[in-house]
Design an enzyme around this catalytic site. Structure first.
Site, mmCIF file in Angstrom:
data_model
loop_
_atom_site.group_PDB
_atom_site.id
_atom_site.type_symbol
_atom_site.label_atom_id
_atom_site.label_comp_id
_atom_site.label_asym_id
_atom_site.label_seq_id
_atom_site.Cartn_x
_atom_site.Cartn_y
_atom_site.Cartn_z
ATOM 1 N N HIS A 1 0.868 -1.183 0.000
ATOM 2 C CA HIS A 1 0.000 0.000 0.000
ATOM 3 C C HIS A 1 0.910 1.240 0.000
ATOM 4 C CE1 HIS A 1 -2.733 2.949 1.904
ATOM 5 N NE2 HIS A 1 -3.738 2.148 1.601
ATOM 6 N N ASP B 1 3.304 -4.201 8.079
ATOM 7 C CA ASP B 1 2.059 -3.461 7.920
ATOM 8 C C ASP B 1 0.925 -4.466 8.119
ATOM 9 O OD1 ASP B 1 -0.274 -2.384 6.976
ATOM 10 O OD2 ASP B 1 0.596 -1.535 5.152
ATOM 11 N N GLN C 1 -4.349 -4.755 7.202
ATOM 12 C CA GLN C 1 -5.379 -5.681 6.719
ATOM 13 C C GLN C 1 -5.404 -6.979 7.513
ATOM 14 O OE1 GLN C 1 -7.761 -5.054 4.628
ATOM 15 N NE2 GLN C 1 -7.005 -3.067 3.942
ATOM 16 N N LYS D 1 -10.324 -0.336 10.785
ATOM 17 C CA LYS D 1 -10.604 -1.474 9.910
ATOM 18 C C LYS D 1 -11.016 -2.702 10.719
ATOM 19 C CE LYS D 1 -7.141 0.002 6.524
ATOM 20 N NZ LYS D 1 -7.847 0.477 5.348
ATOM 21 N N CYS E 1 -4.828 2.562 -3.518
ATOM 22 C CA CYS E 1 -3.569 3.068 -2.946
ATOM 23 C C CYS E 1 -2.415 2.114 -3.210
ATOM 24 C CB CYS E 1 -3.690 3.318 -1.440
ATOM 25 S SG CYS E 1 -4.939 4.516 -1.032
HETATM 26 N N1 PMP Z 1 -1.690 -0.522 4.709
HETATM 27 C C1 PMP Z 1 -2.670 -1.252 4.185
HETATM 28 C C2 PMP Z 1 -2.374 -2.634 3.689
HETATM 29 C C3 PMP Z 1 -3.958 -0.720 4.106
HETATM 30 O O1 PMP Z 1 -4.948 -1.440 3.565
HETATM 31 C C4 PMP Z 1 -4.204 0.584 4.608
HETATM 32 C C5 PMP Z 1 -5.588 1.205 4.549
HETATM 33 N N2 PMP Z 1 -6.196 1.141 3.309
HETATM 34 C C6 PMP Z 1 -3.144 1.289 5.157
HETATM 35 C C7 PMP Z 1 -1.894 0.705 5.191
HETATM 36 C C8 PMP Z 1 -3.308 2.676 5.690
HETATM 37 O O2 PMP Z 1 -4.104 2.686 6.814
HETATM 38 P P1 PMP Z 1 -4.619 4.076 7.428
HETATM 39 O O3 PMP Z 1 -5.235 4.820 6.271
HETATM 40 O O4 PMP Z 1 -5.622 3.660 8.449
HETATM 41 O O5 PMP Z 1 -3.438 4.770 7.982
#
Ligand code: PMP
Length: 407
Positions: free
Chosen positions: A123, A200, A203, A226, A365
């Site tokens: 991401h 990270d 998910q 999430k 993203c």
């Molecule tokens: N990493 C991953 C794999 C994600 O799916 C997301 C959220 N879409 C993020 C990072 C970023 O999370 P946040 O927007 O809550 O900071």
């Protein structure tokens, strides 16, 4: 103990609302999950009965607020198997947690000529901070490739990890492909060359049971929103010895021990990294979300999602869609990205919305990953504890309609 999604659904007030006059079918939990009554009520109760600033009040109310906030730290540590609450730094979410590591540990430890390794499925949150770091330091950013099934090319690790690698940043579960990555294997290989590993888990945390000691990761980040919690709260897990030696991130109140006009000393971890008034109610809500998930049981969550994902993969495949990522549910979580040849994903999302079905369309993203897949965008349905086979059927019926529009 198995999970009864029909019963779980009743815990989520928003799922009783309508969208375009139809039953709301929420299939975008990978973007943000819905919130159960228990979490909403806990935050209301905090504001109604416990609200004060934390770590300050000498009065009873301040102590209640601090106990609620620190209770969430205990729940968080327990949830990921951290040995001590000192390893848990509250942030506003995954993105902030990763940037914290970039500005503190990485700035102190990554220099010109060093390498940072990420994967091709990251991401932007776990990519841009490292691009910026490399631009700033003169280090080189490398990308461990994925194969045609959307799995990491672990066979190439030896080539991509060198004695110049200082940090590996990787997701435990992909937000596009759903792939669950072999973090422990990478952690062992990273440590063997003296590198640190940041996971990270944005998910993974909502869906999988894991233990930071089994993963043997140095840092791990996730967001409350999430996983049934509110926005504005998340955490960074860090190995205690690393957090101890790291310089602070933000400067301000609460992160200090003693302050003089021209210098200061720092508070103990984790306070050293929590400058200013934190998102107290949100953190308390995150603690309630963790307790809610623990009551369901993370193994039951995973079991339910594996069954539902298998059903969804079969049904989405049966209407002629191209699905990205592994097809075996043992290798993936409940995020299903797909395309229908004749329909643009944005049109798909707009048309299914008319039927009350919420899916995401876009690059999620992860633009470099889209390029690798050779598509500008995908549609993405993501499933959670409150989704049922009926929801998948509603998606398929709506998608059939979207195909009809273009024939
Ligand atoms: N990493 C991953 C794999 C994600 O799916 C997301 C959220 N879409 C993020 C990072 C970023 O999370 P946040 O927007 O809550 O900071």
């Amino acid at each position: 103990m198995s999970l009864d999604a029909q019963r779980v659904k009743k815990d989520f007030p928003i799922l009783e609302t309508l969208a375009h006059g139809k039953r709301l079918v929420y299939l975008d939990s990978a973007a943000t999950s819905q919130k159960p009554r228990a979490v909403i009520d806990r935050m209301v109760r905090f504001y109604e009965e416990e609200n004060a600033n934390v770590h300050r009040g000498i009065y009873e109310l301040g102590e209640k607020a601090t106990a609620a906030y620190e209770g969430a730290r205990e729940a968080s540590a327990r949830f990921i198997g951290a040995r001590s609450t000192r390893s848990i730094v509250f942030t506003k979410g995954t993105t902030e947690s990763i940037n914290l590591v970039r500005y503190t540990w990485a700035r102190a430890n990554v220099h010109e000529g060093d390498e940072v390794l990420v994967t091709e499925m990251e991401h932007h949150s776990n990519l841009i901070p490292w691009q910026l770091l490399c631009a700033e330091t003169g280090a080189t950013l490398r990308h461990l490739p994925i194969d045609d099934d959307g799995k990491l090319r672990i066979d190439l690790l030896g080539e991509y990890l060198t004695d110049r690698t200082k940090l590996v940043g990787m997701s435990l579960m992909s937000n596009v492909l759903g792939t669950i990555n072999p973090v422990r294997t990478v952690a062992d290989a990273a440590h063997a060359v003296g590198a640190r590993i940041l996971v990270d888990a944005a998910q993974a945390a909502p869906h999988l049971s894991f233990d930071v000691n089994d993963l043997d990761c140095d840092f791990l980040a996730f967001s409350a929103h999430k996983m049934c919690g509110p926005t504005g709260a998340g955490l960074l897990y860090g190995r205690e010895d690393l957090l101890e030696e790291m310089p602070p991130f933000h400067g301000g109140g609460e992160m200090i021990r003693e302050v003089w006009a021209d210098h200061a000393t720092w508070a103990e971890i984790p306070q050293k990294f929590e400058a200013g008034t934190p998102n107290i109610a949100q953190v308390v809500g995150m603690g309630a979300a963790i307790e809610y998930l623990e009551d369901l049981g993370m193994d039951a969550v995973r079991e339910h999602e594996m069954q539902l994902t298998k059903y969804a993969l079969d049904r989405i495949f049966s209407i002629g869609a191209t699905i990205y990522g592994p097809m075996d549910v043992h290798d993936r979580g409940s995020v299903v990205s797909f395309n229908l040849e004749e329909v643009h994903p944005h049109d798909m999302a707009t048309i299914v919305d008319q039927e009350g079905v919420c899916i995401r369309a876009g690059h999620h993203c992860a633009q470099p990953l889209m390029r690798k897949l050779g598509v500008p965008a995908t549609a993405r349905a993501s499933f959670y504890i409150y989704n049922t086979e009926e929801d998948v059927d509603a998606l398929i019926d709506a998608l059939e309609k979207s195909k009809g529009w273009f024939i």
